[in-house]
Design an enzyme around this catalytic site. Structure first.
Site: not given
Length: 326
Positions: A31, A71, A129, A290
């Site tokens: 992650d 994510c 998630h 990101k």
């Protein structure tokens, strides 16, 4: 050479070898990992020998990509094998008010559903998630068991935690000695040992190295030369995950399944170096991070190991994407 050639190679191996008609499959997802932080990716200050071993004993895909730069959508793509924009899963959860309706649409078949159809035991361990309501949790989406958090949370005293072996209730692990990365490694060891007669599919999405940056002192102490606080915490989180990957690889060896197990390692997106929960990561020469659709957001480490079937130390330079895994 077409992008599909890697999955064609894997498929041809499956068809050609009846002895390995149903190999075990493990997908390990990091992650917010920086593209240049692993040793095999050129990293110098944080040793990652166990993760590196997957590339050295298998195939390192130098043009590995994910289908979104953050994510939840990238997990939706990986779990369905489809671009998540095709079914409207393009964003993270909208906050507490929208949690009951948030998640992977119920009409989407998952990779776990498909493995179960083939007679596999399936497990998800780590950060989900993809939904909070009972009908959107892993055990309702094809996974026999789930151990982990339903969304982003702390490493120590994590919230929204579920252990499907014990209860379907969401809880907080109020134990200061509990550390998610270590706990996920232990549960993965148990899963592999319990299903060593196979076949099994294990989805192992760590929350390392997402914020909040937390690492037990024993991991941080490995890096006295990294004096910048955020980078030191990041090093501790990454080092803990590398240890966890080592434990998973040992569990596969101890189960006598090393040559009957396909293992994929990748990150959910690029490192957040200055925004979106910046964590001290390093994307090297890549532009962006990101949240960006530049390479820094979607170009990630991508390794595939299948000992005895895929060539060790192979560097594969054609583009591959997380959707190819399914």
């Amino acid at each position: 050479m077409k992008r599909a050639s890697l999955r064609s190679l894997l498929l041809s191996l499956l068809i050609a070898s009846t002895a390995w008609a149903k190999p075990n499959v493990i997908v390990i997802l990091a992650d917010d990992l920086g593209n240049a932080d692993l040793g095999v990716q050129g990293g110098k200050d944080i040793p990652t020998p166990n993760i590196d071993s997957l590339a050295k004993s298998g195939v390192r895909c130098t043009q590995g990509y994910v289908s979104c730069p953050y994510c939840s959508p990238t997990r939706a793509g990986l779990n369905t094998g489809r671009y998540q924009t095709r079914f409207g899963h393009e964003f993270n959860e909208p906050g507490m008010a929208g949690r009951e309706t948030f998640g992977l649409p119920l009409d989407q078949k998952t990779i776990a559903n498909r493995f179960k159809d083939l007679g596999y035991a399936t497990g998800a361990i780590g950060k989900w998630h993809l939904g909070f309501s009972s009908d959107r949790r892993p055990t309702a989406r094809g996974y026999d068991e789930f151990y982990g958090t339903l969304a982003n949370t702390a490493f120590i005293k994590p919230a929204n935690f579920v252990d499907s072996r014990k209860s379907s209730e969401v809880q907080v692990i109020d134990d200061p000695s509990f550390y998610t990365t270590d706990a996920y490694a232990e549960r993965a060891e148990q899963f592999i040992a319990a299903h060593k007669d196979g076949p099994f599919f294990l989805y192992l999405p760590f929350n390392a190295c997402h914020v909040p940056s937390e690492a037990p002192q024993k991991y941080r102490d490995r890096f006295p030369g990294i004096t910048e606080e955020r980078r030191n915490l990041y090093a501790g989180m990454l080092s803990a995950m590398d240890d966890a990957v080592g434990r998973v690889l040992k569990a596969v060896r101890d189960a006598g399944q090393e040559e009957n197990t396909l293992i994929v390692f990748l990150s959910d997106n690029g490192g957040p170096m200055t925004k979106m929960g910046f964590n001290g990561s390093n994307n090297g020469v890549l532009r962006g991070q990101k949240g960006d659709t530049w390479d820094g957001g979607i170009h990630i480490p991508f390794f595939v190991q299948w000992k005895g079937q895929l060539p060790a130390g192979k560097v594969y330079e054609q583009p591959v994407i997380s959707l190819d895994i399914l």
